[in-house]
Scaffold this motif. Structure first.
Motif, PDB file in Angstrom:
ATOM      1  N   VAL A  13       8.334  -2.164   4.654  1.00 24.24           N
ATOM      2  CA  VAL A  13       7.308  -1.379   3.979  1.00 24.24           C
ATOM      3  C   VAL A  13       6.104  -2.259   3.664  1.00 24.24           C
ATOM      4  O   VAL A  13       6.262  -3.375   3.180  1.00 24.24           O
ATOM      5  CB  VAL A  13       7.857  -0.766   2.670  1.00 24.24           C
ATOM      6  CG1 VAL A  13       6.764  -0.053   1.901  1.00 24.24           C
ATOM      7  CG2 VAL A  13       9.005   0.177   2.969  1.00 24.24           C
ATOM      8  N   GLU A  14       4.928  -1.739   3.979  1.00 27.11           N
ATOM      9  CA  GLU A  14       3.680  -2.412   3.628  1.00 27.11           C
ATOM     10  C   GLU A  14       2.815  -1.434   2.840  1.00 27.11           C
ATOM     11  O   GLU A  14       2.639  -0.296   3.253  1.00 27.11           O
ATOM     12  CB  GLU A  14       2.880  -2.816   4.875  1.00 27.11           C
ATOM     13  CG  GLU A  14       3.452  -3.948   5.647  1.00 27.11           C
ATOM     14  CD  GLU A  14       2.514  -4.399   6.765  1.00 27.11           C
ATOM     15  OE1 GLU A  14       1.315  -4.029   6.766  1.00 27.11           O
ATOM     16  OE2 GLU A  14       2.988  -5.128   7.639  1.00 27.11           O
ATOM     17  N   ARG A  15       2.309  -1.899   1.739  1.00 23.35           N
ATOM     18  CA  ARG A  15       1.325  -1.122   0.978  1.00 23.35           C
ATOM     19  C   ARG A  15       0.073  -1.975   0.963  1.00 23.35           C
ATOM     20  O   ARG A  15       0.056  -3.047   0.370  1.00 23.35           O
ATOM     21  CB  ARG A  15       1.837  -0.839  -0.422  1.00 23.35           C
ATOM     22  CG  ARG A  15       0.987   0.164  -1.136  1.00 23.35           C
ATOM     23  CD  ARG A  15       1.648   0.625  -2.417  1.00 23.35           C
ATOM     24  NE  ARG A  15       1.116   1.944  -2.712  1.00 23.35           N
ATOM     25  CZ  ARG A  15       1.715   2.819  -3.441  1.00 23.35           C
ATOM     26  NH1 ARG A  15       2.896   2.562  -3.934  1.00 23.35           N
ATOM     27  NH2 ARG A  15       1.161   3.969  -3.674  1.00 23.35           N
ATOM     28  N   THR A  16      -0.965  -1.524   1.649  1.00 20.61           N
ATOM     29  CA  THR A  16      -2.145  -2.337   1.881  1.00 20.61           C
ATOM     30  C   THR A  16      -3.388  -1.693   1.289  1.00 20.61           C
ATOM     31  O   THR A  16      -3.619  -0.500   1.476  1.00 20.61           O
ATOM     32  CB  THR A  16      -2.346  -2.547   3.403  1.00 20.61           C
ATOM     33  OG1 THR A  16      -1.157  -3.148   3.942  1.00 20.61           O
ATOM     34  CG2 THR A  16      -3.536  -3.423   3.696  1.00 20.61           C
ATOM     35  N   VAL A  17      -4.166  -2.492   0.586  1.00 22.65           N
ATOM     36  CA  VAL A  17      -5.465  -2.081   0.082  1.00 22.65           C
ATOM     37  C   VAL A  17      -6.499  -2.757   0.962  1.00 22.65           C
ATOM     38  O   VAL A  17      -6.406  -3.958   1.221  1.00 22.65           O
ATOM     39  CB  VAL A  17      -5.646  -2.495  -1.396  1.00 22.65           C
ATOM     40  CG1 VAL A  17      -7.031  -2.117  -1.893  1.00 22.65           C
ATOM     41  CG2 VAL A  17      -4.566  -1.865  -2.257  1.00 22.65           C
ATOM     42  N   THR A  18      -7.463  -1.991   1.450  1.00 21.65           N
ATOM     43  CA  THR A  18      -8.431  -2.531   2.394  1.00 21.65           C
ATOM     44  C   THR A  18      -9.858  -2.170   2.010  1.00 21.65           C
ATOM     45  O   THR A  18     -10.100  -1.126   1.419  1.00 21.65           O
ATOM     46  CB  THR A  18      -8.130  -2.028   3.823  1.00 21.65           C
ATOM     47  OG1 THR A  18      -9.064  -2.606   4.733  1.00 21.65           O
ATOM     48  CG2 THR A  18      -8.198  -0.511   3.918  1.00 21.65           C
ATOM     49  N   SER A  19     -10.767  -3.048   2.379  1.00 23.76           N
ATOM     50  CA  SER A  19     -12.191  -2.751   2.212  1.00 23.76           C
ATOM     51  C   SER A  19     -12.771  -2.221   3.518  1.00 23.76           C
ATOM     52  O   SER A  19     -13.903  -1.758   3.563  1.00 23.76           O
ATOM     53  CB  SER A  19     -12.953  -4.006   1.772  1.00 23.76           C
ATOM     54  OG  SER A  19     -12.833  -5.012   2.759  1.00 23.76           O
TER      55      SER A  19
END
Length: 191
Positions: free
Chosen positions: A132-138
């Motif tokens: 599982v990956e939870r990613t915040v991106t710009s």
């Protein structure tokens, strides 16, 4: 272009409704074809009512599809896509479930964001072990999703296909449109 050719995308969508999986090629934006032909993958995905596998025009298509990336946002479309793709993740050697959010989203937005760990538990109960990956991106969501697909060596991307109606015409959403145009691996979508 003959008038009956203009009806082809709609007819393709209704004919696809009888099948289990519809397979279409990725549009070639540089090809000397009309708009209807260029929009065929999106139109089929939005109208078929079945999972649609979009095969890229460039890139490598692996025989086994052993590495699968599942884009998860908790939506109806993501859920349908994952359910309908289940035979593929069950056979895959590596499955990654990714949940993306934009940098700077308010706390209220993150509270309603889906918990990918909960979906990972559901996958485990159905015979699929997923990282599982939870990613915040710009960056744009589509760009981040395609970057992670490449970085993980994923051979298949499973995601919901989103669209909205405008003047009685179905149009794909921004992330869907961008992924369909740029993906170098097969994409399985359901709308």
């Amino acid at each position: 272009m003959p008038e009956d050719r203009a009806q082809e995308p709609s007819r393709a969508g209704s004919e696809g409704a009888a099948g289990v999986l519809v397979i279409v090629g990725q549009a070639d934006e540089a090809a000397a074809v009309g708009d209807a032909e260029r929009r065929l993958p999106e139109d089929v995905m939005l109208e078929a009512g079945r999972p649609v596998l979009i095969v890229p025009r460039t890139g490598h298509i692996a025989a086994g599809l052993d590495r699968v990336l599942v884009a998860w946002d908790g939506s109806r479309e993501a859920s349908l896509s994952l359910h309908r793709a289940m035979p593929l993740p069950r056979k895959a050697a590596r499955v990654t479930l990714i949940s993306l959010s934009r940098e700077g989203e308010g706390e209220a937005d993150s509270e309603i964001a889906p918990d990918p760990a909960g979906m990972s538990g559901w996958l485990t109960r159905h015979g699929v072990r997923a990282d599982v990956e939870r990613t915040v991106t710009s960056l744009r969501i589509a760009d981040t999703l395609l970057d992670r697909t490449e970085a993980l060596g994923s051979e298949l991307l499973v995601m919901g296909g989103y669209g909205h109606a405008r003047m009685h015409e179905q149009l794909p959403g921004g992330v869907t449109r961008d992924v369909l145009a740029q993906s170098r691996v097969p994409v399985l979508m359901t709308h």
